[in-house]
Enzyme design. Structure first.
Site, PDB file in Angstrom:
ATOM      1  N   GLU A 119       0.865  -1.197   0.000  1.00  0.00           N
ATOM      2  CA  GLU A 119       0.000   0.000   0.000  1.00  0.00           C
ATOM      3  C   GLU A 119       0.893   1.234   0.000  1.00  0.00           C
ATOM      4  OE1 GLU A 119      -2.052  -0.336   3.725  1.00  0.00           O
ATOM      5  OE2 GLU A 119      -2.811  -2.316   3.227  1.00  0.00           O
ATOM      6  N   LYS A 178       2.334   4.532   1.516  1.00  0.00           N
ATOM      7  CA  LYS A 178       2.440   5.092   2.876  1.00  0.00           C
ATOM      8  C   LYS A 178       2.146   6.580   2.731  1.00  0.00           C
ATOM      9  CE  LYS A 178       5.458   5.242   6.952  1.00  0.00           C
ATOM     10  NZ  LYS A 178       5.030   6.514   7.438  1.00  0.00           N
ATOM     11  N   ARG A 192      -2.215   9.681  11.434  1.00  0.00           N
ATOM     12  CA  ARG A 192      -3.011   8.482  11.694  1.00  0.00           C
ATOM     13  C   ARG A 192      -4.303   8.834  12.421  1.00  0.00           C
ATOM     14  NH1 ARG A 192      -0.417   3.106  12.911  1.00  0.00           N
ATOM     15  NH2 ARG A 192      -2.106   1.619  12.689  1.00  0.00           N
ATOM     16  N   ARG A 219      -2.898   9.623  16.697  1.00  0.00           N
ATOM     17  CA  ARG A 219      -1.816   8.652  16.858  1.00  0.00           C
ATOM     18  C   ARG A 219      -1.508   8.441  18.334  1.00  0.00           C
ATOM     19  NH1 ARG A 219       2.262   6.446  17.615  1.00  0.00           N
ATOM     20  NH2 ARG A 219       4.141   5.956  16.447  1.00  0.00           N
ATOM     21  N   GLU A 255      -5.337   6.974   7.533  1.00  0.00           N
ATOM     22  CA  GLU A 255      -4.412   8.098   7.521  1.00  0.00           C
ATOM     23  C   GLU A 255      -5.127   9.292   6.886  1.00  0.00           C
ATOM     24  OE1 GLU A 255      -1.296   7.720   8.717  1.00  0.00           O
ATOM     25  OE2 GLU A 255      -0.057   9.271   7.796  1.00  0.00           O
ATOM     26  N   PHE A 284      -7.187   1.992   5.901  1.00  0.00           N
ATOM     27  CA  PHE A 284      -6.451   0.790   5.488  1.00  0.00           C
ATOM     28  C   PHE A 284      -6.716  -0.418   6.376  1.00  0.00           C
ATOM     29  CE2 PHE A 284      -3.428   3.788   7.561  1.00  0.00           C
ATOM     30  CZ  PHE A 284      -3.220   3.106   8.750  1.00  0.00           C
ATOM     31  N   LYS A 310       7.788  -0.782   6.686  1.00  0.00           N
ATOM     32  CA  LYS A 310       7.663   0.467   5.928  1.00  0.00           C
ATOM     33  C   LYS A 310       8.957   0.745   5.192  1.00  0.00           C
ATOM     34  CE  LYS A 310       8.638   3.161  10.095  1.00  0.00           C
ATOM     35  NZ  LYS A 310       8.226   4.198  11.025  1.00  0.00           N
TER      36      LYS A 310
HETATM   37  N1  LIG Z   1      -1.278   2.365   4.185  1.00  0.00           N
HETATM   38  C1  LIG Z   1      -0.817   2.579   5.408  1.00  0.00           C
HETATM   39  N2  LIG Z   1      -0.831   1.581   6.337  1.00  0.00           N
HETATM   40  C2  LIG Z   1      -0.354   1.776   7.580  1.00  0.00           C
HETATM   41  N3  LIG Z   1       0.159   2.941   8.009  1.00  0.00           N
HETATM   42  C3  LIG Z   1       0.194   3.980   7.133  1.00  0.00           C
HETATM   43  C4  LIG Z   1      -0.293   3.844   5.803  1.00  0.00           C
HETATM   44  N4  LIG Z   1      -0.127   5.036   5.172  1.00  0.00           N
HETATM   45  C5  LIG Z   1       0.440   5.860   6.042  1.00  0.00           C
HETATM   46  N5  LIG Z   1       0.650   5.250   7.237  1.00  0.00           N
HETATM   47  C6  LIG Z   1       1.314   5.883   8.408  1.00  0.00           C
HETATM   48  O1  LIG Z   1       2.567   5.264   8.545  1.00  0.00           O
HETATM   49  C7  LIG Z   1       2.796   4.873   9.876  1.00  0.00           C
HETATM   50  C8  LIG Z   1       3.470   3.517   9.867  1.00  0.00           C
HETATM   51  O2  LIG Z   1       4.688   3.592  10.473  1.00  0.00           O
HETATM   52  P1  LIG Z   1       4.813   3.380  12.043  1.00  0.00           P
HETATM   53  O3  LIG Z   1       3.823   2.391  12.488  1.00  0.00           O
HETATM   54  O4  LIG Z   1       6.229   3.080  12.290  1.00  0.00           O
HETATM   55  O5  LIG Z   1       4.366   4.784  12.635  1.00  0.00           O
HETATM   56  P2  LIG Z   1       5.244   6.005  13.076  1.00  0.00           P
HETATM   57  O6  LIG Z   1       6.047   5.586  14.270  1.00  0.00           O
HETATM   58  O7  LIG Z   1       4.315   7.144  13.209  1.00  0.00           O
HETATM   59  O8  LIG Z   1       6.253   6.186  11.875  1.00  0.00           O
HETATM   60  P3  LIG Z   1       6.432   7.256  10.746  1.00  0.00           P
HETATM   61  O9  LIG Z   1       7.242   8.333  11.386  1.00  0.00           O
HETATM   62  O10 LIG Z   1       7.155   6.473   9.704  1.00  0.00           O
HETATM   63  O11 LIG Z   1       5.066   7.707  10.302  1.00  0.00           O
HETATM   64  C9  LIG Z   1       1.441   4.781  10.538  1.00  0.00           C
HETATM   65  O12 LIG Z   1       1.486   5.169  11.903  1.00  0.00           O
HETATM   66  C10 LIG Z   1       0.558   5.691   9.713  1.00  0.00           C
HETATM   67  O13 LIG Z   1       0.463   6.964  10.339  1.00  0.00           O
END
Ligand SMILES: Nc1ncnc2c1ncn2[C@@H]1O[C@H](COP(=O)(O)OP(=O)(O)OP(=O)(O)O)[C@@H](O)[C@H]1O
Length: 561
Positions: A254, A256, A261, A276, A306, A346, A427
């Site tokens: 998918e 990102k 979030r 988040r 998101e 998602f 990711k």
């Molecule tokens: N299709 C997707 N599926 C899951 N998460 C997604 C998607 N698109 C965007 N995101 C974002 O990417 C993040 C996934 O990375 P992670 O779970 O490590 O969060 P994070 O610690 O906030 O990291 P980052 O700083 O990379 O956003 C999710 O928290 C979400 O906010």
């Protein structure tokens, strides 16, 4: 009924103990002796919260209001009080100090204070609940009167912890880990069951209550509930799309999206939205609320997605713009109009009474597709299931070209595991490595920047000890506009000031880019950042979600390869 005095006593004992095992024992013992109905309140209080972050209840007592209340009670000016805060570095000690000033050496708290009336823990909770419910015109004044009233009934030791509690600065070193172990110990339930309950309910109070009432059996019955967020599933970084896909054999890819979030709960006509950090942000997002009502065809559902905003060219707007939407309390209509959001869903964790987290991702996506009607404002994110790394690479280039962050590579067979950063979600972002680090100190600037905080001390999180370990300083990447905003933001967080040096309450997370991580004896983490540069302020992350010392170590080792 347990007296609030007992709570204050336990807090002070904990503060004088360094071994976390001993602290866990003390906390467990306290959990054991309080009444059943007091337990959830005690659990939240000991973690430094009056209401959990996700609750709609908000105390609404800021520093300004608190200082004014103290000023009214003591006759000192607000500036004099601020000066004492600066000297003592602690709002609890300040409260006692201020009262001393009022009446010479003798600490008397008020005309109301009467030895026979003992303030119970529940009294304090009920009073704070009442304060939280005060709204509308003149509410600040009424809140203040109520606050003065409960303080007037407290002894010095009580008022010290009460002050820290109402300002969310209790910080006696008891976090989720210790509370989990203490509940386990107190009621003889395995820590893993407590953990599972917490991931699903996000409420240690509820978990503790279940443990006390019915042990493991009751705890295992805990499940997610509408209008109470569950912990989010998180992702690990993968260095290579190819290896990631090959290891999963077949992967769901998918985009990102570059946004924020959201966890959305639909409970018939009521929609609640959590950030988040799992804070209730429903009121800032009326457009998302109405889109969910219109386009989510389900009686009840919990969805994960998101939110982002696009400019006139269809490119995502900077993350800071989206944050403007999420933390907005006033002028909501104007920002809603200026920064319309698009939400890509998602995942789905709950639907019409069915708990879905143990189903496979593929199965959950099918149900998600069935219940969300795509529209301009909300859609189900596209997903491609493939075993071909080239397809993965292609989707990655498309996502980057569209201005998004990269891709997510997910295991199609995996369940939704709340709160876990496992291997089922990976990711991939472009190589610029950044770390999300907690700001714990700073320094007043020189020359043109004299009245501004020009450099910030960064730290990574150590989940074992709960400490923030310094790793470097950042002054680069701070624009003039930022300088003013950041100085304002951090002025409220100063705990100690000596000369130019400042120590802050660990609350703000900076995303920082750097050239390299080096070993260093200058900082407690054992590492230093080479050429650090501020990229963004991660308002959506709490300090405990910042990058950890093991992540730093991992990057350091990957540089050597
Ligand atoms: N299709 C997707 N599926 C899951 N998460 C997604 C998607 N698109 C965007 N995101 C974002 O990417 C993040 C996934 O990375 P992670 O779970 O490590 O969060 P994070 O610690 O906030 O990291 P980052 O700083 O990379 O956003 C999710 O928290 C979400 O906010």
């Amino acid at each position: 009924m347990t007296a609030f005095k007992e709570f204050a006593h336990v807090c002070s004992q904990i503060e004088n103990t360094s071994s976390s095992l001993e602290i866990t024992d003390m906390v467990a013992e306290f959990f054991r002796i309080v009444d059943t109905e007091e337990l959830p309140v005690v659990i939240h209080f000991i973690m430094g919260e009056v209401f959990p972050a996700w609750s709609e209840e908000e105390l609404g007592i800021g520093k300004g209001l608190y200082y004014t209340s103290l000023s009214k009670v003591s006759g000192l000016s607000v500036d004099e009080i601020k000066e004492i805060v600066r000297k003592t570095g602690d709002i609890g000690k300040t409260t006692i100090e201020v009262m001393k000033n009022k009446s010479g050496d003798q600490v008397t708290f008020s005309v109301f204070f009467d030895d026979n009336t003992q303030l119970s823990i529940i009294d304090v909770y009920e009073a704070l609940k009442k304060i939280a419910a005060i709204n509308g015109k003149g509410s600040q004044n009424i809140k203040m009167k109520n606050l003065q009233y409960i303080f007037s009934k407290a002894s010095p030791q009580e008022s010290q912890y009460m002050a820290r509690l109402v300002l969310e600065e209790l910080r006696i070193g008891v976090g989720e880990g210790i509370v989990r172990d203490a509940i386990a110990l107190a009621f003889d339930v395995p820590a893993e069951s407590i953990e599972r309950g917490f991931m699903l309910t996000n409420d240690m109070g509820a978990v503790g209550l279940a443990a006390k009432k019915g042990g493991i059996e009751e705890v295992e019955k805990l499940n997610m509930e509408l209008n109470r967020p569950i912990k989010l599933m998180l992702a690990q970084v993968t260095p290579s799309i190819k290896t990631a896909i090959e290891e999963m054999e077949e992967a769901a890819i998918e985009w990102k999206f570059d946004g924020a979030r959201l966890q959305v709960h639909k409970d018939k006509d009521k929609v609640s939205i959590y950030s988040r950090k799992l804070e209730n942000i429903t009121n800032s997002l009326p457009d998302v609320v109405s889109a969910v009502k219109e386009y989510v065809n389900a009686d009840t559902a919990i969805l994960d997605g998101e939110a982002f905003a696009v400019d006139e060219n269809g490119k995502p707007k900077p993350f800071q713009e989206i944050l403007k939407r999420l933390r907005r309390k006033y002028d909501i209509e104007i920002t809603t109009r200026d920064i319309p959001l698009t939400v890509k869903f998602f995942d789905i964790m709950y639907l019409n009474g069915d708990y879905l987290i143990d189903l496979s991702l593929i199965e959950r996506r099918r149900l998600l597709g069935e219940c969300v009607r795509n529209s301009n404002s909300i859609t189900v994110d596209q997903q491609v299931v493939t075993d071909d790394p080239e397809i993965g690479e292609k989707i990655y280039s498309e996502a980057i070209r569209a201005g998004h962050e990269g891709i997510m590579i997910k295991n199609p067979q995996s369940p939704y595991t709340p709160g876990k950063r496992g291997k089922n979600w990976l990711k991939k972002k472009p190589v610029m490595e950044t770390l999300d680090l907690v700001v714990i100190g700073g320094e007043w600037g020189y020359g043109r920047r004299t009245n501004f905080i020009g450099s910030y001390t960064l730290s990574c999180y150590d989940p074992d000890s709960g400490n923030f370990l310094p790793i470097g300083k950042v002054g680069t990447g701070i624009t003039d506009e930022n300088l003013v905003e950041l100085t304002g933001l951090f002025s409220d967080l100063i705990v100690v000031e000596s000369g130019r040096d400042l120590e802050f309450k660990p609350e703000i997370v900076f995303e920082v880019a750097f050239e390299e991580i080096q070993k260093s004896t200058n900082y407690e983490s054992g590492y230093a950042l080479r050429f650090p540069r501020l990229v963004s302020i991660r308002d959506d992350k709490s300090p405990h979600e910042a990058d950890t010392i093991s992540r730093v170590d991992e990057i350091y080792r990957s540089q050597r390869k």
